[in-house]
Motif scaffolding. Structure first.
Motif, PDB file in Angstrom:
ATOM      1  N   ALA A 132      -4.939  49.543  45.082  1.00 20.14           N
ATOM      2  CA  ALA A 132      -3.623  48.921  45.259  1.00 20.14           C
ATOM      3  C   ALA A 132      -2.751  49.119  44.023  1.00 20.14           C
ATOM      4  O   ALA A 132      -1.550  49.374  44.139  1.00 20.14           O
ATOM      5  CB  ALA A 132      -3.781  47.434  45.560  1.00 20.14           C
ATOM      6  N   ARG A 133      -3.351  49.013  42.830  1.00 19.79           N
ATOM      7  CA  ARG A 133      -2.584  49.227  41.602  1.00 19.79           C
ATOM      8  C   ARG A 133      -2.090  50.657  41.499  1.00 19.79           C
ATOM      9  O   ARG A 133      -0.957  50.920  41.105  1.00 19.79           O
ATOM     10  CB  ARG A 133      -3.458  48.913  40.375  1.00 19.79           C
ATOM     11  CG  ARG A 133      -3.152  47.601  39.774  1.00 19.79           C
ATOM     12  CD  ARG A 133      -3.794  47.343  38.445  1.00 19.79           C
ATOM     13  NE  ARG A 133      -5.130  47.829  38.263  1.00 19.79           N
ATOM     14  CZ  ARG A 133      -5.481  48.751  37.369  1.00 19.79           C
ATOM     15  NH1 ARG A 133      -4.593  49.292  36.587  1.00 19.79           N
ATOM     16  NH2 ARG A 133      -6.732  49.138  37.255  1.00 19.79           N
ATOM     17  N   VAL A 157       2.001  43.050  39.593  1.00 22.49           N
ATOM     18  CA  VAL A 157       0.699  43.665  39.847  1.00 22.49           C
ATOM     19  C   VAL A 157      -0.342  42.578  40.084  1.00 22.49           C
ATOM     20  O   VAL A 157      -0.518  41.685  39.268  1.00 22.49           O
ATOM     21  CB  VAL A 157       0.273  44.547  38.661  1.00 22.49           C
ATOM     22  CG1 VAL A 157      -1.093  45.147  38.897  1.00 22.49           C
ATOM     23  CG2 VAL A 157       1.304  45.633  38.416  1.00 22.49           C
ATOM     24  N   MET A 158      -1.022  42.665  41.231  1.00 29.40           N
ATOM     25  CA  MET A 158      -2.089  41.723  41.553  1.00 29.40           C
ATOM     26  C   MET A 158      -3.419  42.412  41.296  1.00 29.40           C
ATOM     27  O   MET A 158      -3.668  43.497  41.819  1.00 29.40           O
ATOM     28  CB  MET A 158      -1.985  41.294  43.013  1.00 29.40           C
ATOM     29  CG  MET A 158      -2.958  40.240  43.388  1.00 29.40           C
ATOM     30  SD  MET A 158      -2.522  38.707  42.578  1.00 29.40           S
ATOM     31  CE  MET A 158      -2.964  37.536  43.791  1.00 29.40           C
ATOM     32  N   ARG A 159      -4.250  41.810  40.464  1.00 33.24           N
ATOM     33  CA  ARG A 159      -5.562  42.375  40.149  1.00 33.24           C
ATOM     34  C   ARG A 159      -6.648  41.424  40.621  1.00 33.24           C
ATOM     35  O   ARG A 159      -6.555  40.221  40.402  1.00 33.24           O
ATOM     36  CB  ARG A 159      -5.696  42.615  38.651  1.00 33.24           C
ATOM     37  CG  ARG A 159      -4.689  43.630  38.142  1.00 33.24           C
ATOM     38  CD  ARG A 159      -4.781  43.813  36.673  1.00 33.24           C
ATOM     39  NE  ARG A 159      -5.979  44.580  36.353  1.00 33.24           N
ATOM     40  CZ  ARG A 159      -6.306  44.947  35.124  1.00 33.24           C
ATOM     41  NH1 ARG A 159      -5.543  44.608  34.119  1.00 33.24           N
ATOM     42  NH2 ARG A 159      -7.389  45.641  34.910  1.00 33.24           N
ATOM     43  N   THR A 160      -7.674  41.966  41.262  1.00 32.25           N
ATOM     44  CA  THR A 160      -8.814  41.181  41.704  1.00 32.25           C
ATOM     45  C   THR A 160     -10.019  41.635  40.896  1.00 32.25           C
ATOM     46  O   THR A 160     -10.368  42.819  40.911  1.00 32.25           O
ATOM     47  CB  THR A 160      -9.076  41.392  43.202  1.00 32.25           C
ATOM     48  OG1 THR A 160      -7.878  41.086  43.916  1.00 32.25           O
ATOM     49  CG2 THR A 160     -10.197  40.506  43.692  1.00 32.25           C
ATOM     50  N   VAL A 161     -10.626  40.690  40.182  1.00 30.32           N
ATOM     51  CA  VAL A 161     -11.749  41.022  39.314  1.00 30.32           C
ATOM     52  C   VAL A 161     -12.913  40.071  39.567  1.00 30.32           C
ATOM     53  O   VAL A 161     -12.725  38.944  40.034  1.00 30.32           O
ATOM     54  CB  VAL A 161     -11.350  40.968  37.820  1.00 30.32           C
ATOM     55  CG1 VAL A 161     -10.268  41.979  37.513  1.00 30.32           C
ATOM     56  CG2 VAL A 161     -10.908  39.588  37.416  1.00 30.32           C
ATOM     57  N   VAL A 162     -14.105  40.552  39.253  1.00 31.71           N
ATOM     58  CA  VAL A 162     -15.312  39.732  39.325  1.00 31.71           C
ATOM     59  C   VAL A 162     -15.746  39.452  37.896  1.00 31.71           C
ATOM     60  O   VAL A 162     -15.854  40.376  37.077  1.00 31.71           O
ATOM     61  CB  VAL A 162     -16.430  40.470  40.109  1.00 31.71           C
ATOM     62  CG1 VAL A 162     -17.700  39.643  40.132  1.00 31.71           C
ATOM     63  CG2 VAL A 162     -15.961  40.792  41.516  1.00 31.71           C
ATOM     64  N   VAL A 163     -16.002  38.193  37.582  1.00 29.99           N
ATOM     65  CA  VAL A 163     -16.386  37.794  36.232  1.00 29.99           C
ATOM     66  C   VAL A 163     -17.805  38.277  35.956  1.00 29.99           C
ATOM     67  O   VAL A 163     -18.734  37.978  36.702  1.00 29.99           O
ATOM     68  CB  VAL A 163     -16.300  36.255  36.070  1.00 29.99           C
ATOM     69  CG1 VAL A 163     -16.734  35.843  34.684  1.00 29.99           C
ATOM     70  CG2 VAL A 163     -14.902  35.774  36.376  1.00 29.99           C
ATOM     71  N   ARG A 164     -17.975  39.051  34.878  1.00 26.37           N
ATOM     72  CA  ARG A 164     -19.292  39.569  34.488  1.00 26.37           C
ATOM     73  C   ARG A 164     -19.860  38.839  33.276  1.00 26.37           C
ATOM     74  O   ARG A 164     -21.063  38.659  33.176  1.00 26.37           O
ATOM     75  CB  ARG A 164     -19.206  41.069  34.175  1.00 26.37           C
ATOM     76  CG  ARG A 164     -18.943  41.911  35.366  1.00 26.37           C
ATOM     77  CD  ARG A 164     -20.129  41.884  36.297  1.00 26.37           C
ATOM     78  NE  ARG A 164     -19.799  42.526  37.552  1.00 26.37           N
ATOM     79  CZ  ARG A 164     -20.218  42.098  38.720  1.00 26.37           C
ATOM     80  NH1 ARG A 164     -20.978  41.047  38.819  1.00 26.37           N
ATOM     81  NH2 ARG A 164     -19.873  42.721  39.817  1.00 26.37           N
ATOM     82  N   GLU A 165     -19.015  38.468  32.348  1.00 27.30           N
ATOM     83  CA  GLU A 165     -19.455  37.768  31.142  1.00 27.30           C
ATOM     84  C   GLU A 165     -18.415  36.719  30.771  1.00 27.30           C
ATOM     85  O   GLU A 165     -17.266  36.794  31.193  1.00 27.30           O
ATOM     86  CB  GLU A 165     -19.595  38.738  29.962  1.00 27.30           C
ATOM     87  CG  GLU A 165     -20.685  39.769  30.093  1.00 27.30           C
ATOM     88  CD  GLU A 165     -20.745  40.669  28.874  1.00 27.30           C
ATOM     89  OE1 GLU A 165     -20.504  40.179  27.752  1.00 27.30           O
ATOM     90  OE2 GLU A 165     -21.025  41.861  29.049  1.00 27.30           O
ATOM     91  N   LEU A 166     -18.835  35.774  29.954  1.00 31.20           N
ATOM     92  CA  LEU A 166     -17.928  34.766  29.428  1.00 31.20           C
ATOM     93  C   LEU A 166     -17.859  34.932  27.921  1.00 31.20           C
ATOM     94  O   LEU A 166     -18.859  35.240  27.280  1.00 31.20           O
ATOM     95  CB  LEU A 166     -18.419  33.363  29.770  1.00 31.20           C
ATOM     96  CG  LEU A 166     -18.593  33.067  31.255  1.00 31.20           C
ATOM     97  CD1 LEU A 166     -19.186  31.681  31.438  1.00 31.20           C
ATOM     98  CD2 LEU A 166     -17.274  33.172  31.982  1.00 31.20           C
TER      99      LEU A 166
END
Length: 123
Positions: A86-87, A54-63
């Motif tokens: 896609a998932r 499974v390929m996941r594309t995420v945008v970082v919101r917090e650290l």
């Protein structure tokens, strides 16, 4: 913050060691580029993570330096709509695909051997 720590804190991997292995093997991309384990991650960057198939594309919101419960970890990132679609499509394909292990029977049992012998005309 280091990308391996963030992947661990965001619960993509159970241990930092697994996160480091994935980064070194090219299964983690930041803004479509391979990165090193010690790369510093910033808010707003796009991270592509492949776990299993499974390929996941995420945008970082917090650290976060700490690994917390799942609801807290899910606030660290936002998954893109394309990644979610896609998932879901991959899950549907897996649901309708035949399980390959079901076709493997292994060695015949004593009962199966006797049935084969009877079918061949033996005693």
């Amino acid at each position: 913050m280091r990308i391996d720590k963030w992947l661990w804190a965001a619960r993509f991997f159970k241990t930092r060691g697994l996160a480091q292995d994935a980064i070194e093997n090219g299964r983690v991309l930041v803004d479509d580029e391979r990165v090193k384990v010690a790369r510093m991650l910033r808010v707003g960057e796009t991270v592509m993570v492949r776990v299993a198939d499974v390929m996941r594309t995420v945008v970082v919101r917090e650290l976060s330096e700490q690994r917390g419960p799942a609801p807290v970890a899910q606030r660290l990132y936002e998954e893109t709509a394309e990644s979610v679609a896609a998932r879901e499509a991959a899950r549907e394909r897996r649901r309708f695909a035949a399980e390959p292990a079901l076709g493997i029977e292994g060695r015949p049992t004593k009962r199966d051997r006797r049935a084969l012998d009877r079918a061949r005309g033996g005693a």
